[in-house]
Design a protein around this motif. Structure first.
Motif, PDB file in Angstrom:
ATOM      1  N   GLY A   7       7.856  10.715  -5.293  1.00 50.32           N
ATOM      2  CA  GLY A   7       8.004   9.398  -5.896  1.00 50.32           C
ATOM      3  C   GLY A   7       8.447   8.357  -4.880  1.00 50.32           C
ATOM      4  O   GLY A   7       9.166   8.672  -3.925  1.00 50.32           O
ATOM      5  N   THR A   8       8.002   7.127  -5.100  1.00 55.77           N
ATOM      6  CA  THR A   8       8.431   6.021  -4.269  1.00 55.77           C
ATOM      7  C   THR A   8       8.632   4.805  -5.161  1.00 55.77           C
ATOM      8  O   THR A   8       7.859   4.564  -6.081  1.00 55.77           O
ATOM      9  N   GLU A  11       6.110  -6.622 -13.856  1.00 54.13           N
ATOM     10  CA  GLU A  11       5.895  -5.441 -14.701  1.00 54.13           C
ATOM     11  C   GLU A  11       5.304  -4.250 -13.945  1.00 54.13           C
ATOM     12  O   GLU A  11       5.150  -3.167 -14.522  1.00 54.13           O
ATOM     13  N   ASP A  12       4.970  -4.433 -12.671  1.00 51.22           N
ATOM     14  CA  ASP A  12       4.528  -3.309 -11.839  1.00 51.22           C
ATOM     15  C   ASP A  12       5.707  -2.578 -11.219  1.00 51.22           C
ATOM     16  O   ASP A  12       5.525  -1.540 -10.566  1.00 51.22           O
ATOM     17  N   THR A  13       6.900  -3.125 -11.403  1.00 56.40           N
ATOM     18  CA  THR A  13       8.099  -2.461 -10.902  1.00 56.40           C
ATOM     19  C   THR A  13       8.233  -1.086 -11.546  1.00 56.40           C
ATOM     20  O   THR A  13       8.249  -0.959 -12.773  1.00 56.40           O
ATOM     21  N   ALA A  14       8.314  -0.059 -10.716  1.00 56.07           N
ATOM     22  CA  ALA A  14       8.338   1.310 -11.240  1.00 56.07           C
ATOM     23  C   ALA A  14       8.533   2.289 -10.089  1.00 56.07           C
ATOM     24  O   ALA A  14       8.456   1.916  -8.911  1.00 56.07           O
ATOM     25  N   VAL A  15       8.778   3.518 -10.443  1.00 61.94           N
ATOM     26  CA  VAL A  15       8.665   4.618  -9.486  1.00 61.94           C
ATOM     27  C   VAL A  15       7.226   5.116  -9.574  1.00 61.94           C
ATOM     28  O   VAL A  15       6.746   5.421 -10.672  1.00 61.94           O
ATOM     29  N   TYR A  16       6.572   5.188  -8.449  1.00 58.86           N
ATOM     30  CA  TYR A  16       5.178   5.615  -8.394  1.00 58.86           C
ATOM     31  C   TYR A  16       5.105   7.034  -7.841  1.00 58.86           C
ATOM     32  O   TYR A  16       5.695   7.351  -6.808  1.00 58.86           O
ATOM     33  N   ARG A  65       0.834  -1.188   0.000  1.00 59.59           N
ATOM     34  CA  ARG A  65       0.000   0.000   0.000  1.00 59.59           C
ATOM     35  C   ARG A  65       0.871   1.240   0.000  1.00 59.59           C
ATOM     36  O   ARG A  65       1.739   1.413   0.866  1.00 59.59           O
ATOM     37  N   LEU A  66       0.612   2.100  -0.971  1.00 60.44           N
ATOM     38  CA  LEU A  66       1.295   3.384  -1.047  1.00 60.44           C
ATOM     39  C   LEU A  66       0.413   4.467  -0.436  1.00 60.44           C
ATOM     40  O   LEU A  66      -0.815   4.410  -0.552  1.00 60.44           O
ATOM     41  N   SER A  67       1.060   5.432   0.187  1.00 59.07           N
ATOM     42  CA  SER A  67       0.342   6.570   0.773  1.00 59.07           C
ATOM     43  C   SER A  67       0.870   7.871   0.206  1.00 59.07           C
ATOM     44  O   SER A  67       2.047   7.970  -0.174  1.00 59.07           O
ATOM     45  N   CYS A  68       0.007   8.851   0.168  1.00 60.09           N
ATOM     46  CA  CYS A  68       0.359  10.180  -0.337  1.00 60.09           C
ATOM     47  C   CYS A  68      -0.322  11.200   0.575  1.00 60.09           C
ATOM     48  O   CYS A  68      -1.541  11.361   0.528  1.00 60.09           O
TER      49      CYS A  68
END
Lengths: 118, 105
Positions: free
Chosen positions: A111-112, A89-94, A19-22
């Motif tokens: 970015g994370t 393929e979800d590997t990325a900077v978000y 889970r990413l947070s912003c």
């Protein structure tokens, strides 16, 4: 000052969840749509998902629909991206971004990095 | 999906030059075109929204224009801090889509 502070990235095995947070500050969070965008060297910038001011409406890229879920908590000024069934393929900077129907993505988080690998 | 074709993919320039980057949309997007600048290791920075409107704080040497489905970003009097990668984006309809980027070196 308008600011978006991101957290939650990391290394995760294929099939896992993250889970990413912003966290937003300096503006009226509940008055703006918000979006997630990811970036890889191969595919460049790729829009992932957006959520309206109230959270009532969401949109997703085909590549993540059914696996990723965007949400927001206007009481604490934070947006989230729940990422399930992660793939290499979800590997990325978000990046998270403050969004507007006219002004587009005018403020971005720092970015994370998400790395999906065994 | 609306495809955004950006050209050139890279260009060489010098301080003081004027450069133009083009973005072509595969279908009509009205004026919903934005430009972003990205320096290495940094998040994209919004430069222009709605085809030609500068975001607050963006220098006036950046100009956006449109001709049909072709959109241009022109930078006059190129400054050292302008050497970066530029992206266009359409936000007329979902899925939102970006151009492939133009590296200015």
């Amino acid at each position: 000052e308008v600011h978006l502070s991101q957290s939650g990235g990391g290394l995760i095995q294929p099939g896992g969840s993250l889970r990413l947070s912003c966290a937003a500050s300096g503006f009226s969070f509940s008055s703006y749509s918000m979006s997630w965008v990811r970036q890889t060297p191969e595919k460049g910038l790729e829009w992932v998902s957006s959520i309206t001011e109230s959270g009532d409406n969401t949109n997703y890229a085909d590549s993540v629909r059914g696996r990723f879920f965007i949400s927001r908590d206007n009481s604490n000024g934070t947006m989230y991206l729940q990422m399930n069934s992660l793939r290499a393929e979800d590997t990325a900077v978000y990046y998270c971004a403050k969004d507007h129907a006219l002004f587009s993505m005018d403020v971005w988080g720092q970015g994370t990095t998400v790395i999906v690998s065994s | 999906d609306i495809q955004m074709t950006q050209s050139p993919s890279s260009l060489s320039a010098s301080v003081g030059d004027t450069i133009t980057i083009t973005c072509r949309a595969s279908q009509a997007i009205s004026f919903y075109l934005a430009w972003f600048q990205q320096s290495p290791g940094k998040a994209p920075k919004s430069l222009i929204h709605a085809t030609s409107n500068l975001q607050s704080g963006v220098p006036s040497r950046f100009t956006g224009a449109e001709s049909g489905t072709d959109f241009t970003l022109t930078i006059t009097n190129l400054q050292p801090e302008d050497f970066a990668t530029y992206y266009c984006q359409q936000y007329n309809s979902y899925p939102l889509t970006f151009g492939g980027g133009t590296r200015v070196e």
